[in-house]
Design an enzyme around this catalytic site. Structure first.
Site, PDB file in Angstrom:
ATOM      1  N   LYS A 116       5.415   8.492   7.751  1.00  0.00           N
ATOM      2  CA  LYS A 116       4.468   7.633   8.340  1.00  0.00           C
ATOM      3  C   LYS A 116       4.440   7.190   9.783  1.00  0.00           C
ATOM      4  O   LYS A 116       3.662   6.834   9.774  1.00  0.00           O
ATOM      5  CB  LYS A 116       5.199   6.464   7.833  1.00  0.00           C
ATOM      6  CG  LYS A 116       4.931   6.462   5.981  1.00  0.00           C
ATOM      7  CD  LYS A 116       3.187   6.381   5.495  1.00  0.00           C
ATOM      8  CE  LYS A 116       3.123   6.596   3.991  1.00  0.00           C
ATOM      9  NZ  LYS A 116       3.694   7.773   2.840  1.00  0.00           N
ATOM     10  N   TYR A 202       2.787  -8.613   9.687  1.00  0.00           N
ATOM     11  CA  TYR A 202       2.269  -8.206   7.473  1.00  0.00           C
ATOM     12  C   TYR A 202       1.152  -9.199   7.978  1.00  0.00           C
ATOM     13  O   TYR A 202       1.370 -10.067   8.974  1.00  0.00           O
ATOM     14  CB  TYR A 202       4.067  -9.348   6.607  1.00  0.00           C
ATOM     15  CG  TYR A 202       3.258  -9.376   5.627  1.00  0.00           C
ATOM     16  CD1 TYR A 202       2.621  -7.909   4.538  1.00  0.00           C
ATOM     17  CD2 TYR A 202       2.298 -10.754   5.621  1.00  0.00           C
ATOM     18  CE1 TYR A 202       2.240  -8.675   3.128  1.00  0.00           C
ATOM     19  CE2 TYR A 202       1.929 -11.123   4.131  1.00  0.00           C
ATOM     20  CZ  TYR A 202       1.919  -9.606   3.001  1.00  0.00           C
ATOM     21  OH  TYR A 202       2.184 -10.424   1.899  1.00  0.00           O
ATOM     22  N   HIS A 208      -7.547  -3.722   1.143  1.00  0.00           N
ATOM     23  CA  HIS A 208      -7.361  -1.954   1.667  1.00  0.00           C
ATOM     24  C   HIS A 208      -9.003  -1.136   1.806  1.00  0.00           C
ATOM     25  O   HIS A 208      -9.976  -1.393   0.645  1.00  0.00           O
ATOM     26  CB  HIS A 208      -6.489  -2.024   0.214  1.00  0.00           C
ATOM     27  CG  HIS A 208      -6.269  -0.275   0.565  1.00  0.00           C
ATOM     28  ND1 HIS A 208      -4.700  -0.368  -0.038  1.00  0.00           N
ATOM     29  CD2 HIS A 208      -6.553   0.450   0.066  1.00  0.00           C
ATOM     30  CE1 HIS A 208      -4.557   0.591   0.784  1.00  0.00           C
ATOM     31  NE2 HIS A 208      -5.958   1.478   0.566  1.00  0.00           N
ATOM     32  N   GLU A 275      -6.531   5.351   4.994  1.00  0.00           N
ATOM     33  CA  GLU A 275      -6.845   3.977   4.505  1.00  0.00           C
ATOM     34  C   GLU A 275      -6.106   2.840   5.254  1.00  0.00           C
ATOM     35  O   GLU A 275      -5.214   3.217   6.283  1.00  0.00           O
ATOM     36  CB  GLU A 275      -5.330   4.363   3.384  1.00  0.00           C
ATOM     37  CG  GLU A 275      -5.031   5.321   2.412  1.00  0.00           C
ATOM     38  CD  GLU A 275      -5.185   5.082   0.766  1.00  0.00           C
ATOM     39  OE1 GLU A 275      -4.458   4.101   1.654  1.00  0.00           O
ATOM     40  OE2 GLU A 275      -5.078   5.422  -0.136  1.00  0.00           O
ATOM     41  N   ARG A 291      -5.170  14.604   0.079  1.00  0.00           N
ATOM     42  CA  ARG A 291      -5.753  14.966  -0.796  1.00  0.00           C
ATOM     43  C   ARG A 291      -6.541  14.198  -1.605  1.00  0.00           C
ATOM     44  O   ARG A 291      -7.925  13.238  -1.419  1.00  0.00           O
ATOM     45  CB  ARG A 291      -4.185  14.810  -1.941  1.00  0.00           C
ATOM     46  CG  ARG A 291      -3.892  13.562  -1.870  1.00  0.00           C
ATOM     47  CD  ARG A 291      -3.107  13.075  -3.126  1.00  0.00           C
ATOM     48  NE  ARG A 291      -2.111  11.696  -3.302  1.00  0.00           N
ATOM     49  CZ  ARG A 291      -3.093  11.040  -3.455  1.00  0.00           C
ATOM     50  NH1 ARG A 291      -4.445  10.693  -3.805  1.00  0.00           N
ATOM     51  NH2 ARG A 291      -2.256   9.608  -3.207  1.00  0.00           N
TER      52      ARG A 291
END
Length: 448
Positions: A116, A202, A208, A275, A291
């Site tokens: 990440k 946060y 999303h 994302e 993927r």
């Protein structure tokens, strides 16, 4: 073009890949554990090879057994589907070292995006907007306190090798940071064998949003718009739709071009998903999945493309069959993930299906590998099907989904179908007013 492809997966995604291959005139090889000997993907494939006992570690995750199945059957390529070994760079390297084509990105790109911190640093350099956070791994609690103070609370502590919500803890105030840091590290070590963590700001009420990208591996790439995957439970997606109810054409084109340019510049090959968290008109990169996604059918519906066939074409060295100019979205699509789980606690519900009836009609697609008499094994993921609808607009798509859900029959095991009936009655869902926390709040209210 390949003559024979081995499908290194099971269930509905294995059947999905099989169908794409058959339309291209490609023979298929199914692999299976002893628990899946009667599975639909095994029945439908041209050849099948049993590669081990039920535990995934001894079958679907056994690299030597999968390579042996290729050599026995003469398969020229492997399609990994999603999950299992689909994002395992070592597996990809071994496949290629054996002279077998991998239908997906390179091992280098999987490694690059699998960590990440490296992924975030790479995307930032490529011009992709990122969530404010630490520059790299945060090794100590003192460093975590310092970083959190700099970016401002609340912060979230995340495993560098994480996924699916594991190794991820929220610290709303300075008093929470020690417990969040230590717990995230412990979970990361247990789940991934790597206790490295990093910190990010946060966001309180984001959506999303993910951008579907596709590259040819030679410097050309396109985007296929966005999917809204904000309806989640414990960081697991439950319902996805495209386009997002909150993204307009101008915003779609802007973020899509940024993502397509980024993957083109690294010569990315095949399907990928970038994302984001999206809040107050701003996108913040969180990860890239190298993927095919579970929710790829909603993109296929509105763009009228077959992403699996396109993966196979590119892996075989052929150019992409479309350009960005060809990709014009049409209508609205929604996908529900149907799991064999009992409500309200979502406990897995394996067992024998007595009766199965798939909904049909205009604009309805059911991706599933179940059938009447099939016994769902207890060893694997509880996803048993994906119901996808497509219509001219979102209002009609919701109506079509309601009708299709009323036709779906899975008798003998509990499923999550009642949840979607309940969601469609909610004004917030009808109006598209939801964020990544909405579903958790809804479920909590239902239980109280």
């Amino acid at each position: 073009m390949f003559k024979k492809v081995l499908i290194a997966n099971r269930g509905e995604i294995a059947l999905r890949v099989h169908r794409a291959c058959k339309e291209m005139g490609i023979s298929t090889v199914a692999i299976h554990s002893t628990a899946d000997s009667n599975a639909m993907h095994v029945r439908m494939a041209d050849e099948s090879v049993c590669i081990g006992p039920p535990p995934a570690a001894q079958s679907y995750l056994s690299v030597p057994n999968i390579i042996a199945a290729c050599e026995i059957t003469g398969a020229e390529a492997i399609h990994p589907g999603y999950g299992f070994l689909s994002e395992n760079a070592n597996f990809v390297q071994i496949v290629q070292d054996h002279g077998i084509a991998f239908i997906g990105p390179t091992a280098e790109h999987i490694r690059l995006m699998g960590d990440k911190i490296t992924a975030k640093d790479t995307m930032r350099k490529l011009g992709v907007p990122c969530v404010p956070g630490s520059d790299g791994a945060v090794p100590t609690l003192d460093e975590a306190r310092k970083v959190a103070a700099e970016i401002g609370y609340p912060v979230i502590v995340k495993a560098t090798a994480g996924g699916g919500g594991r190794g991820m803890k929220l610290a709303r105030t300075e008093a929470d940071i020690e417990a969040a840091f230590q717990t995230a590290r412990a979970e990361a070590k247990a789940a991934f064998g790597n206790d490295e963590v990093y910190l990010e700001k946060y966001l309180d009420a984001p959506r999303h949003i993910e951008i579907q990208v596709f590259g040819d591996g030679r410097g050309k790439a396109v985007h296929l718009g966005e999917r809204d995957c904000s309806l989640q439970r414990r960081h697991q997606k439950v319902l996805e739709e495209a386009p997002s109810p909150v993204i307009d054409a101008k915003t779609r084109a802007r973020i899509g071009e940024i993502c397509a340019d980024a993957v083109a510049r690294i010569d990315y090959a095949g399907a990928g998903t970038i994302e984001f968290l999206y809040e107050k008109g701003e996108f913040y990169f969180i990860e890239m999945n190298t993927r095919l996604q579970v929710e790829h059918p909603v993109t296929e519906a509105i763009y009228d493309v077959d992403l699996v066939q396109e993966q196979i074409r590119v892996a075989a060295g052929l150019p992409m069959s479309f350009t960005q100019r060809d990709l014009v979205p049409s209508g609205h699509a929604i996908e529900c993930r149907i799991n064999a789980e009992s409500l309200p606690d979502f406990r897995p519900s394996p067992g024998r299906i007595n009766t199965y009836y798939a909904p049909g009609g205009l604009g309805v697609r059911m991706d599933s590998a179940i059938y009447g008499g099939y016994a769902i094994p207890p060893y694997y993921d509880s996803l048993i099907g994906k119901l996808i609808v497509h219509a001219r607009n979102r209002e009609l798509a919701l109506a079509r989904l309601r009708r299709a859900l009323s036709e779906l029959v899975v008798d003998g095991v509990a499923t999550t179908t009642p949840l979607f009936h309940a969601l469609l009655d909610e004004p917030d869902i009808q109006a598209g007013r939801y964020d990544i926390h909405w579903l958790e709040g809804f479920l909590a209210r239902e239980e109280s």
